[in-house]
Motif scaffolding. Structure first.
Motif, PDB file in Angstrom:
ATOM      1  N   ARG A  23       0.921  -1.193  -0.098  1.00 47.24           N
ATOM      2  CA  ARG A  23       0.165   0.138   0.229  1.00 47.24           C
ATOM      3  C   ARG A  23       0.822   1.038  -0.126  1.00 47.24           C
ATOM      4  NH1 ARG A  23      -3.908   0.333   4.298  1.00 47.24           N
ATOM      5  NH2 ARG A  23      -5.018   1.854   2.804  1.00 47.24           N
ATOM      6  N   SER A  24       0.294   2.410  -0.311  1.00 46.31           N
ATOM      7  CA  SER A  24       0.975   3.655  -0.642  1.00 46.31           C
ATOM      8  C   SER A  24       0.233   4.739  -0.374  1.00 46.31           C
ATOM      9  CB  SER A  24       1.796   3.897  -1.863  1.00 46.31           C
ATOM     10  OG  SER A  24       0.908   3.833  -2.739  1.00 46.31           O
ATOM     11  N   TYR A  25       0.793   5.709   0.177  1.00 52.60           N
ATOM     12  CA  TYR A  25       0.083   7.221   0.513  1.00 52.60           C
ATOM     13  C   TYR A  25       1.176   8.167   0.396  1.00 52.60           C
ATOM     14  CZ  TYR A  25      -2.603  10.522   3.110  1.00 52.60           C
ATOM     15  OH  TYR A  25      -3.186  11.640   3.597  1.00 52.60           O
ATOM     16  N   GLN A  26       0.680   9.367  -0.211  1.00 56.35           N
ATOM     17  CA  GLN A  26       1.522  10.512  -0.313  1.00 56.35           C
ATOM     18  C   GLN A  26       0.816  11.688   0.258  1.00 56.35           C
ATOM     19  OE1 GLN A  26       0.585   8.910  -3.589  1.00 56.35           O
ATOM     20  NE2 GLN A  26       2.289   7.530  -3.083  1.00 56.35           N
ATOM     21  N   PHE A  27       1.706  12.482   0.851  1.00 59.05           N
ATOM     22  CA  PHE A  27       0.969  13.783   1.420  1.00 59.05           C
ATOM     23  C   PHE A  27       2.059  14.840   1.260  1.00 59.05           C
ATOM     24  CE2 PHE A  27       2.963  11.604   5.121  1.00 59.05           C
ATOM     25  CZ  PHE A  27       3.456  12.635   5.920  1.00 59.05           C
ATOM     26  N   ARG A  28       1.529  15.950   1.260  1.00 60.93           N
ATOM     27  CA  ARG A  28       2.192  17.307   1.174  1.00 60.93           C
ATOM     28  C   ARG A  28       2.561  18.116   2.580  1.00 60.93           C
ATOM     29  NH1 ARG A  28       2.307  18.819  -4.197  1.00 60.93           N
ATOM     30  NH2 ARG A  28       0.490  18.130  -5.246  1.00 60.93           N
ATOM     31  N   LEU A  29       3.829  18.260   2.543  1.00 59.33           N
ATOM     32  CA  LEU A  29       4.177  19.167   3.954  1.00 59.33           C
ATOM     33  C   LEU A  29       3.901  20.543   3.872  1.00 59.33           C
ATOM     34  CD1 LEU A  29       7.456  17.061   4.268  1.00 59.33           C
ATOM     35  CD2 LEU A  29       5.365  16.729   5.518  1.00 59.33           C
ATOM     36  N   TYR A  30       3.940  21.226   2.661  1.00 61.71           N
ATOM     37  CA  TYR A  30       4.016  22.553   2.774  1.00 61.71           C
ATOM     38  C   TYR A  30       2.655  23.121   1.963  1.00 61.71           C
ATOM     39  CZ  TYR A  30       8.794  21.715   3.721  1.00 61.71           C
ATOM     40  OH  TYR A  30      10.049  21.223   4.340  1.00 61.71           O
ATOM     41  N   PRO A  31       2.169  24.331   2.480  1.00 58.06           N
ATOM     42  CA  PRO A  31       1.142  25.162   1.631  1.00 58.06           C
ATOM     43  C   PRO A  31       1.378  25.226   0.233  1.00 58.06           C
ATOM     44  CG  PRO A  31       2.175  26.552   3.191  1.00 58.06           C
ATOM     45  CD  PRO A  31       3.018  25.182   3.303  1.00 58.06           C
ATOM     46  N   PRO A  32       0.370  25.399  -0.549  1.00 56.94           N
ATOM     47  CA  PRO A  32       0.536  25.879  -2.088  1.00 56.94           C
ATOM     48  C   PRO A  32       1.363  26.914  -2.336  1.00 56.94           C
ATOM     49  CG  PRO A  32      -1.648  25.381  -1.549  1.00 56.94           C
ATOM     50  CD  PRO A  32      -1.111  25.406  -0.106  1.00 56.94           C
ATOM     51  N   GLU A  33       1.321  28.092  -1.578  1.00 57.50           N
ATOM     52  CA  GLU A  33       2.051  29.350  -1.794  1.00 57.50           C
ATOM     53  C   GLU A  33       3.556  28.891  -1.532  1.00 57.50           C
ATOM     54  OE1 GLU A  33       0.504  29.341   2.365  1.00 57.50           O
ATOM     55  OE2 GLU A  33      -0.342  29.093   0.509  1.00 57.50           O
ATOM     56  N   SER A  34       3.975  27.990  -0.793  1.00 56.52           N
ATOM     57  CA  SER A  34       5.475  27.531  -0.416  1.00 56.52           C
ATOM     58  C   SER A  34       6.324  27.088  -1.930  1.00 56.52           C
ATOM     59  CB  SER A  34       5.632  26.499   0.487  1.00 56.52           C
ATOM     60  OG  SER A  34       6.936  26.077   0.478  1.00 56.52           O
ATOM     61  N   SER A  35       7.572  27.438  -1.940  1.00 51.33           N
ATOM     62  CA  SER A  35       8.407  27.034  -2.864  1.00 51.33           C
ATOM     63  C   SER A  35       8.474  25.614  -2.718  1.00 51.33           C
ATOM     64  CB  SER A  35       9.690  27.774  -3.322  1.00 51.33           C
ATOM     65  OG  SER A  35      10.434  27.648  -2.023  1.00 51.33           O
ATOM     66  N   MET A  36       8.461  25.132  -1.548  1.00 48.61           N
ATOM     67  CA  MET A  36       8.641  23.424  -1.359  1.00 48.61           C
ATOM     68  C   MET A  36       7.427  22.751  -1.559  1.00 48.61           C
ATOM     69  SD  MET A  36      11.959  23.815   0.176  1.00 48.61           S
ATOM     70  CE  MET A  36      11.878  22.500   1.943  1.00 48.61           C
ATOM     71  N   PHE A  37       6.383  23.345  -2.073  1.00 53.62           N
ATOM     72  CA  PHE A  37       5.137  22.545  -2.035  1.00 53.62           C
ATOM     73  C   PHE A  37       5.136  21.045  -2.753  1.00 53.62           C
ATOM     74  CE2 PHE A  37       0.880  21.874  -4.227  1.00 53.62           C
ATOM     75  CZ  PHE A  37      -0.059  21.890  -3.278  1.00 53.62           C
ATOM     76  N   GLU A  38       6.022  21.089  -3.768  1.00 53.66           N
ATOM     77  CA  GLU A  38       6.146  19.857  -4.608  1.00 53.66           C
ATOM     78  C   GLU A  38       6.874  18.652  -3.855  1.00 53.66           C
ATOM     79  OE1 GLU A  38       7.637  21.835  -8.106  1.00 53.66           O
ATOM     80  OE2 GLU A  38       5.712  21.200  -9.016  1.00 53.66           O
ATOM     81  N   ARG A  39       7.639  19.262  -2.703  1.00 52.87           N
ATOM     82  CA  ARG A  39       8.550  18.147  -1.925  1.00 52.87           C
ATOM     83  C   ARG A  39       7.486  17.519  -0.981  1.00 52.87           C
ATOM     84  NH1 ARG A  39      13.584  19.956   0.636  1.00 52.87           N
ATOM     85  NH2 ARG A  39      13.712  17.787   1.237  1.00 52.87           N
ATOM     86  N   CYS A  40       7.012  16.252  -0.934  1.00 52.10           N
ATOM     87  CA  CYS A  40       5.999  15.481  -0.366  1.00 52.10           C
ATOM     88  C   CYS A  40       6.758  14.378   0.244  1.00 52.10           C
ATOM     89  CB  CYS A  40       5.187  15.120  -1.277  1.00 52.10           C
ATOM     90  SG  CYS A  40       4.259  16.572  -2.078  1.00 52.10           S
ATOM     91  N   VAL A  41       5.964  13.816   1.265  1.00 49.64           N
ATOM     92  CA  VAL A  41       6.509  12.602   1.855  1.00 49.64           C
ATOM     93  C   VAL A  41       5.643  11.325   1.188  1.00 49.64           C
ATOM     94  CG1 VAL A  41       6.469  11.078   3.927  1.00 49.64           C
ATOM     95  CG2 VAL A  41       6.665  13.580   3.972  1.00 49.64           C
ATOM     96  N   GLY A  42       6.361  10.244   0.670  1.00 48.53           N
ATOM     97  CA  GLY A  42       5.690   9.114   0.025  1.00 48.53           C
ATOM     98  C   GLY A  42       5.966   7.957   1.024  1.00 48.53           C
ATOM     99  N   LEU A  43       5.034   7.283   1.428  1.00 47.22           N
ATOM    100  CA  LEU A  43       4.885   6.135   2.244  1.00 47.22           C
ATOM    101  C   LEU A  43       4.648   4.757   1.479  1.00 47.22           C
ATOM    102  CD1 LEU A  43       3.109   7.394   5.362  1.00 47.22           C
ATOM    103  CD2 LEU A  43       5.520   6.853   5.390  1.00 47.22           C
ATOM    104  N   ALA A  44       5.252   3.535   1.933  1.00 44.99           N
ATOM    105  CA  ALA A  44       4.852   2.231   1.222  1.00 44.99           C
ATOM    106  C   ALA A  44       5.005   1.539   2.270  1.00 44.99           C
ATOM    107  CB  ALA A  44       5.917   2.087   0.115  1.00 44.99           C
ATOM    108  N   TRP A  45       4.109   0.397   2.491  1.00 44.49           N
ATOM    109  CA  TRP A  45       4.067  -0.430   3.566  1.00 44.49           C
ATOM    110  C   TRP A  45       3.443  -1.885   3.187  1.00 44.49           C
ATOM    111  CZ3 TRP A  45       0.843   3.436   3.381  1.00 44.49           C
ATOM    112  CH2 TRP A  45      -0.627   3.338   3.448  1.00 44.49           C
ATOM    113  N   CYS A  46       3.816  -2.848   4.050  1.00 43.24           N
ATOM    114  CA  CYS A  46       3.167  -4.204   4.044  1.00 43.24           C
ATOM    115  C   CYS A  46       2.337  -4.403   5.172  1.00 43.24           C
ATOM    116  CB  CYS A  46       4.131  -5.282   3.817  1.00 43.24           C
ATOM    117  SG  CYS A  46       3.459  -6.805   3.990  1.00 43.24           S
TER     118      CYS A  46
END
Length: 99
Positions: A23-46
């Motif tokens: 299974r996997s899930y991705q989420f954003r850490l930063y708000p849309p106005e941030s220059s870092m908005f495209e840096r996200c956390v990706g999780l994968a697990w069994c």
């Protein structure tokens, strides 16, 4: 730390140890106005082996991510995102509740 191996099975990945779909899930850490908005956390697990991995991933600004925590109060959502283990446990419980 144990090495976790997955194998390709058609259009998905499965755990090499137990055969459970990864299974996997991705989420954003930063708000849309941030220059870092495209840096996200990706999780994968069994869910079978109770092992997971995470990484910082790049996700285009234009891609809308599903928010599995969207129905939770903000403080609960923040608490879960601070602990990958708790987040994975929560997401597994939600999946088991689906019909």
């Amino acid at each position: 730390m144990a090495i976790w191996d997955t194998v390709e099975d058609s259009d998905r990945r499965i755990c090499a140890a137990c055969g459970t779909a990864v299974r996997s899930y991705q989420f954003r850490l930063y708000p849309p106005e941030s220059s870092m908005f495209e840096r996200c956390v990706g999780l994968a697990w069994c869910s079978g082996c109770r092992i997971y991995s995470s990484a910082m991933v790049h996700i285009s600004r234009t891609r809308v991510l599903a928010d599995a925590l969207g129905s939770l109060p903000e403080d609960e959502s923040v608490r879960l995102r601070r602990s990958e283990a708790k987040l994975v446990d929560y997401l597994d419980r939600q999946d088991r509740r689906k019909p």
